[in-house]
Design a protein around this motif. Structure first.
Motif, PDB file in Angstrom:
ATOM      1  N   ILE A  55       0.834  -1.200   0.000  1.00 14.66           N
ATOM      2  CA  ILE A  55       0.000   0.000   0.000  1.00 14.66           C
ATOM      3  C   ILE A  55       0.870   1.253   0.000  1.00 14.66           C
ATOM      4  O   ILE A  55       0.513   2.284  -0.592  1.00 14.66           O
ATOM      5  N   PHE A  56       2.034   1.196   0.640  1.00  8.73           N
ATOM      6  CA  PHE A  56       2.971   2.328   0.615  1.00  8.73           C
ATOM      7  C   PHE A  56       3.423   2.611  -0.817  1.00  8.73           C
ATOM      8  O   PHE A  56       3.427   3.762  -1.272  1.00  8.73           O
ATOM      9  N   LEU A  57       3.788   1.575  -1.549  1.00  5.82           N
ATOM     10  CA  LEU A  57       4.242   1.748  -2.929  1.00  5.82           C
ATOM     11  C   LEU A  57       3.106   2.202  -3.838  1.00  5.82           C
ATOM     12  O   LEU A  57       3.328   2.979  -4.775  1.00  5.82           O
ATOM     13  N   ARG A  58       1.877   1.718  -3.582  1.00  5.81           N
ATOM     14  CA  ARG A  58       0.739   2.177  -4.374  1.00  5.81           C
ATOM     15  C   ARG A  58       0.508   3.678  -4.167  1.00  5.81           C
ATOM     16  O   ARG A  58       0.185   4.398  -5.125  1.00  5.81           O
ATOM     17  N   MET A  59       0.667   4.142  -2.937  1.00  3.78           N
ATOM     18  CA  MET A  59       0.507   5.569  -2.678  1.00  3.78           C
ATOM     19  C   MET A  59       1.587   6.373  -3.396  1.00  3.78           C
ATOM     20  O   MET A  59       1.295   7.377  -4.054  1.00  3.78           O
ATOM     21  N   MET A  60       2.825   5.907  -3.319  1.00  2.84           N
ATOM     22  CA  MET A  60       3.926   6.642  -3.928  1.00  2.84           C
ATOM     23  C   MET A  60       3.882   6.589  -5.447  1.00  2.84           C
ATOM     24  O   MET A  60       4.454   7.458  -6.124  1.00  2.84           O
ATOM     25  N   ALA A  61       3.208   5.597  -6.000  1.00  7.08           N
ATOM     26  CA  ALA A  61       3.105   5.498  -7.462  1.00  7.08           C
ATOM     27  C   ALA A  61       2.334   6.664  -8.063  1.00  7.08           C
ATOM     28  O   ALA A  61       2.416   6.899  -9.280  1.00  7.08           O
ATOM     29  N   ASP A  62       1.603   7.406  -7.229  1.00  2.35           N
ATOM     30  CA  ASP A  62       0.884   8.565  -7.746  1.00  2.35           C
ATOM     31  C   ASP A  62       1.831   9.605  -8.332  1.00  2.35           C
ATOM     32  O   ASP A  62       1.472  10.309  -9.287  1.00  2.35           O
ATOM     33  N   VAL A  63       3.033   9.733  -7.775  1.00  2.00           N
ATOM     34  CA  VAL A  63       3.953  10.769  -8.247  1.00  2.00           C
ATOM     35  C   VAL A  63       4.364  10.526  -9.703  1.00  2.00           C
ATOM     36  O   VAL A  63       4.149  11.397 -10.563  1.00  2.00           O
ATOM     37  N   PRO A  64       4.967   9.372 -10.032  1.00  2.53           N
ATOM     38  CA  PRO A  64       5.288   9.158 -11.455  1.00  2.53           C
ATOM     39  C   PRO A  64       4.050   9.040 -12.331  1.00  2.53           C
ATOM     40  O   PRO A  64       4.086   9.409 -13.508  1.00  2.53           O
ATOM     41  N   SER A  65       2.954   8.543 -11.770  1.00  2.55           N
ATOM     42  CA  SER A  65       1.721   8.436 -12.552  1.00  2.55           C
ATOM     43  C   SER A  65       1.222   9.807 -12.973  1.00  2.55           C
ATOM     44  O   SER A  65       0.867  10.032 -14.141  1.00  2.55           O
ATOM     45  N   TYR A  66       1.213  10.763 -12.052  1.00  2.00           N
ATOM     46  CA  TYR A  66       0.754  12.106 -12.377  1.00  2.00           C
ATOM     47  C   TYR A  66       1.755  12.826 -13.271  1.00  2.00           C
ATOM     48  O   TYR A  66       1.368  13.674 -14.083  1.00  2.00           O
TER      49      TYR A  66
END
Length: 441
Positions: free
Chosen positions: A345-356
């Protein structure tokens, strides 16, 4: 000084932002409260039923909405009020057709024993209220009424939880799954009523005699297609494990797993809410040039990292003592499943940065590739590991799929950052990434 502070707080922009954050916070707290309430009031098997229903609901909502809002956003922003009502009317027609198809499929599944027949009517009722209220919320945001939008979100997903909590503690006979479904549908109905009042100033009377513009609908579907596929990938990563656990481990184990995933999806929604606040800055930074683009992403990264680290660490420290205090010994005996789920879940949250970062650069194909690839890995590993490792296999799979998603998104975003950005002023209106409100406990 107090007078200046009071005057500052009374500014419409400041008051509106504060109200939105308070409403959003109350809604997220209600999700956490709901998971604890269900664990106390329902058996693990009933919790498992709830987990399957919410997972199916998430996919059904995607099938009805078809991410059509990613098209309506682009069209509504510059449109006149009369044009906005026509866009909404076209979307209603599309939603009704999709709902009829989903309703037939649910009926066939219930008759064939693939879906619990006692839950089918409630599922359809909640599906209708959730879809209408969710789309109404998006329209309110598009039409620049964010506070009203978050009031609708609170009605749809927050206030009924607090009311139901009081009822269940006061009346033991109401401690059953059907009570949850009744109140859930009621919350959606309240959100619909509030949204209808909020949108009543649009010129609806001009729709008399209006016929759906099928050309516009088909164009919208083509525009929304990559977003729909990306959203489907995100939902697979979040929910496919529930179906696999139910098939290979059992409904009671699914109930325990649902309890933990409910809490973690709440954290993911919190991260998504913060991410959406940075989206305009990232888009504006990309349009302004490489330096502004990187500066916006840098601020976004450190802000989200602080939130993600803080929430995961605090959750890890408090979960065990909280379960012991509440007397949830059955869930406490599987606490290591929760710990195994935290890295994912930590990595899923941080994936927002490269995704955006990719989203602002309009690299839709990259986003589609990463989400569908991670969804495939999640499905494959769940099928392979859950029969052998049980719930721990699902937790491990979530971590691996999230790591793959984050790694490839970060790699592609890094490549994009090294390229030249657009010329200053070359702005473009784009749709929103996957809505965190699509994720349900």
């Amino acid at each position: 000084m107090p007078a200046r502070l009071l005057g500052f707080l009374k500014r419409p922009a400041v008051a509106g932002t504060g109200a939105a954050f308070i409403l959003r916070g109350l809604t997220l707290v209600s999700r956490f409260l709901l998971s604890l309430l269900l664990a106390r009031m329902l058996t693990p098997a009933e919790m498992g039923d709830y987990g399957l229903l919410t997972a199916t609901l998430a996919f059904a909502l995607l099938a009805i909405g078809l991410e059509f809002y990613s098209y309506t956003l682009r069209e509504m922003v510059p449109a006149t009020p009369a044009r906005r009502t026509r866009i909404i009317a076209d979307q209603i027609v599309l939603g009704v057709l999709a709902l009829v198809v989903i309703g037939v499929l649910v009926l066939v599944a219930a008759l064939g024993g693939l879906f619990p027949s006692r839950l089918a009517p409630w599922f359809l009722l909640i599906l209708i209220t959730e879809h209408i209220s969710l789309e109404a919320t998006r329209i309110l945001i598009i039409t620049e009424r964010p506070v009203r939008a978050y009031v609708g979100v609170f009605l749809r997903g927050g206030i009924w939880v607090y009311a139901m909590t009081v009822l269940m503690f006061a009346t033991p006979s109401t401690r059953k799954l059907e009570t949850v479904l009744v109140w859930w549908a009621l919350g959606g109905a309240l959100a619909i009523a509030f949204s209808a009042v909020s949108l009543s100033n649009l010129p609806w009377r001009e729709l008399r005699g209006y016929r759906p513009d099928w050309n516009v609908i088909f164009v919208g579907l083509r525009t929304a297609r990559p977003f729909m596929l990306s959203a489907a990938g995100a939902l697979v990563i979040s929910y496919v494990d529930r179906f696999v656990i139910d098939r290979f481990v059992g409904r009671e184990a699914l109930g325990i797993y649902t309890f933990y995933s409910t809490i973690l999806i709440g954290l993911l929604s919190l991260g998504g809410s913060i991410s959406h606040q940075f989206l305009p800055k990232v888009i504006s930074g990309y349009a302004a040039g490489a330096k502004a683009y990187r500066a916006a992403l840098r601020t976004f990264f450190w802000s989200l990292l602080t939130l993600a680290l803080g929430t995961t660490i605090i959750s890890g420290l408090l979960m065990g003592p909280m379960l012991n205090i509440l007397g949830l010994s059955l869930y406490a005996s599987s606490i290591w499943v929760f710990y195994a789920m935290l890295p994912g879940i930590f990595l899923r949250m941080m994936a927002d940065v490269p995704s955006y970062a990719l989203y602002a650069a309009r690299s839709d194909n990259y986003l589609l590739f990463c989400n569908l690839g991670a969804a495939f890995i999640s499905t494959l590993l769940n099928v392979l590991l859950v029969p052998v490792l049980g719930m721990y296999g699902a937790a491990l799979t979530g971590g691996i799929a999230s790591a793959v998603l984050f790694f490839f998104l970060a790699l592609l975003a890094w490549r994009k950052m090294r390229e030249d950005c657009r010329e200053p002023g070359a702005t473009a209106t784009v749709g929103l990434p996957t809505d965190p409100d699509m994720l349900y406990p």
